[in-house]
Scaffold this motif. Structure first.
Motif, short mmCIF file in Angstrom:
data_model
loop_
_atom_site.label_atom_id
_atom_site.label_comp_id
_atom_site.label_asym_id
_atom_site.label_seq_id
_atom_site.Cartn_x
_atom_site.Cartn_y
_atom_site.Cartn_z
N PRO A 229 0.83 -1.19 0.00
CA PRO A 229 0.00 0.00 0.00
C PRO A 229 0.88 1.26 0.00
O PRO A 229 1.96 1.26 0.60
CB PRO A 229 -0.81 -0.09 1.29
CG PRO A 229 -0.39 -1.33 1.99
CD PRO A 229 0.65 -1.99 1.19
N THR A 230 0.43 2.28 -0.66
CA THR A 230 1.17 3.54 -0.68
C THR A 230 1.09 4.22 0.68
O THR A 230 0.26 3.87 1.51
CB THR A 230 0.62 4.50 -1.75
OG1 THR A 230 -0.71 4.86 -1.38
CG2 THR A 230 0.62 3.87 -3.13
N VAL A 231 1.92 5.21 0.87
CA VAL A 231 1.94 5.95 2.13
C VAL A 231 0.60 6.62 2.40
O VAL A 231 0.21 6.79 3.54
CB VAL A 231 3.08 6.99 2.10
CG1 VAL A 231 3.05 7.89 3.30
CG2 VAL A 231 4.41 6.29 2.01
N ASP A 232 -0.11 6.99 1.36
CA ASP A 232 -1.40 7.68 1.51
C ASP A 232 -2.56 6.74 1.74
O ASP A 232 -3.68 7.19 1.99
CB ASP A 232 -1.67 8.57 0.29
CG ASP A 232 -0.62 9.66 0.15
OD1 ASP A 232 -0.21 10.22 1.18
OD2 ASP A 232 -0.21 9.94 -0.99
N LEU B 158 6.51 9.18 8.31
CA LEU B 158 6.25 8.99 6.89
C LEU B 158 7.39 9.57 6.07
O LEU B 158 8.13 10.44 6.54
CB LEU B 158 4.92 9.64 6.53
CG LEU B 158 3.71 9.16 7.34
CD1 LEU B 158 2.45 9.87 6.90
CD2 LEU B 158 3.54 7.65 7.22
N PRO B 159 7.57 9.11 4.83
CA PRO B 159 8.70 9.55 4.01
C PRO B 159 8.78 11.07 3.80
O PRO B 159 9.86 11.61 3.64
CB PRO B 159 8.49 8.85 2.67
CG PRO B 159 7.61 7.70 2.97
CD PRO B 159 6.77 8.10 4.15
N ASP B 160 7.65 11.75 3.85
CA ASP B 160 7.67 13.21 3.64
C ASP B 160 7.90 13.99 4.93
O ASP B 160 7.83 15.21 4.96
CB ASP B 160 6.37 13.67 2.97
CG ASP B 160 5.14 13.42 3.81
OD1 ASP B 160 5.27 12.94 4.95
OD2 ASP B 160 4.03 13.69 3.31
N GLY B 161 8.17 13.26 6.04
CA GLY B 161 8.47 13.91 7.31
C GLY B 161 7.28 14.04 8.25
O GLY B 161 7.44 14.45 9.39
N ARG B 162 6.08 13.70 7.78
CA ARG B 162 4.92 13.76 8.66
C ARG B 162 5.05 12.70 9.75
O ARG B 162 5.62 11.64 9.53
CB ARG B 162 3.62 13.52 7.89
CG ARG B 162 3.24 14.66 6.98
CD ARG B 162 1.93 14.36 6.26
NE ARG B 162 2.17 13.29 5.29
CZ ARG B 162 1.24 12.52 4.79
NH1 ARG B 162 -0.02 12.68 5.13
NH2 ARG B 162 1.54 11.58 3.92
N VAL B 163 4.52 13.02 10.92
CA VAL B 163 4.57 12.12 12.06
C VAL B 163 3.16 11.61 12.36
O VAL B 163 2.21 12.37 12.36
CB VAL B 163 5.13 12.85 13.30
CG1 VAL B 163 5.03 11.99 14.54
CG2 VAL B 163 6.56 13.29 13.04
N VAL B 164 3.05 10.31 12.57
CA VAL B 164 1.80 9.70 13.03
C VAL B 164 2.03 9.33 14.49
O VAL B 164 2.91 8.52 14.80
CB VAL B 164 1.44 8.45 12.20
CG1 VAL B 164 0.18 7.80 12.73
CG2 VAL B 164 1.29 8.80 10.73
N ARG B 165 1.28 9.97 15.36
CA ARG B 165 1.44 9.73 16.79
C ARG B 165 1.09 8.28 17.13
O ARG B 165 0.29 7.66 16.43
CB ARG B 165 0.55 10.68 17.59
CG ARG B 165 0.96 12.15 17.41
CD ARG B 165 0.12 13.07 18.24
NE ARG B 165 0.11 12.71 19.65
CZ ARG B 165 1.00 13.15 20.55
NH1 ARG B 165 1.97 13.94 20.18
NH2 ARG B 165 0.90 12.79 21.81
N PRO B 166 1.67 7.76 18.19
CA PRO B 166 1.33 6.39 18.60
C PRO B 166 -0.18 6.23 18.76
O PRO B 166 -0.86 7.13 19.25
CB PRO B 166 2.04 6.24 19.95
CG PRO B 166 3.20 7.18 19.86
CD PRO B 166 2.68 8.35 19.07
N HIS B 167 -0.70 5.11 18.31
CA HIS B 167 -2.14 4.87 18.36
C HIS B 167 -2.43 3.57 19.09
O HIS B 167 -3.21 2.74 18.65
CB HIS B 167 -2.74 4.87 16.96
CG HIS B 167 -1.94 4.11 15.95
ND1 HIS B 167 -0.89 4.67 15.29
CD2 HIS B 167 -2.06 2.86 15.49
CE1 HIS B 167 -0.38 3.77 14.46
NE2 HIS B 167 -1.07 2.66 14.56
N ARG B 168 -1.78 3.42 20.22
CA ARG B 168 -2.03 2.26 21.07
C ARG B 168 -3.43 2.33 21.64
O ARG B 168 -3.95 3.41 21.91
CB ARG B 168 -1.04 2.20 22.21
CG ARG B 168 0.36 1.90 21.75
CD ARG B 168 1.30 1.94 22.89
NE ARG B 168 1.76 3.34 22.97
CZ ARG B 168 2.55 3.80 23.89
NH1 ARG B 168 2.98 3.03 24.85
NH2 ARG B 168 2.94 5.04 23.87
#
Length: 66
Positions: free
Chosen positions: A9-12, A47-57
């Motif tokens: 799957p792509t990053v998006d 993500l490759p563009d520098g975006r951060v996905v916060r932990p989703h525990r």
């Protein structure tokens, strides 16, 4: 980035974190996925563009099965 079939799957994509691991570093707590995403043991992502996905525990109490 994928050279295998079916492609990751792509990053998006909503399921971007299910891409194939191409480099695992469990001693450091992270893995690089085929789509360029870095996933961390705490479920955070870079993500490759520098975006951060916060932990989703999941929060809450775990209950052991009887």
């Amino acid at each position: 980035m994928c050279s295998h079939q079916p492609p990751c799957p792509t990053v998006d994509s909503p399921d971007h974190h299910s891409a194939v691991i191409v480099s695992a570093h469990p001693e450091q707590g992270w893995s690089l996925l085929c789509n360029g995403t870095i996933v961390f043991d705490d479920t955070g992502e870079l993500l490759p563009d520098g975006r951060v996905v916060r932990p989703h525990r999941m929060s809450g109490t775990l209950v052991a099965a009887a």
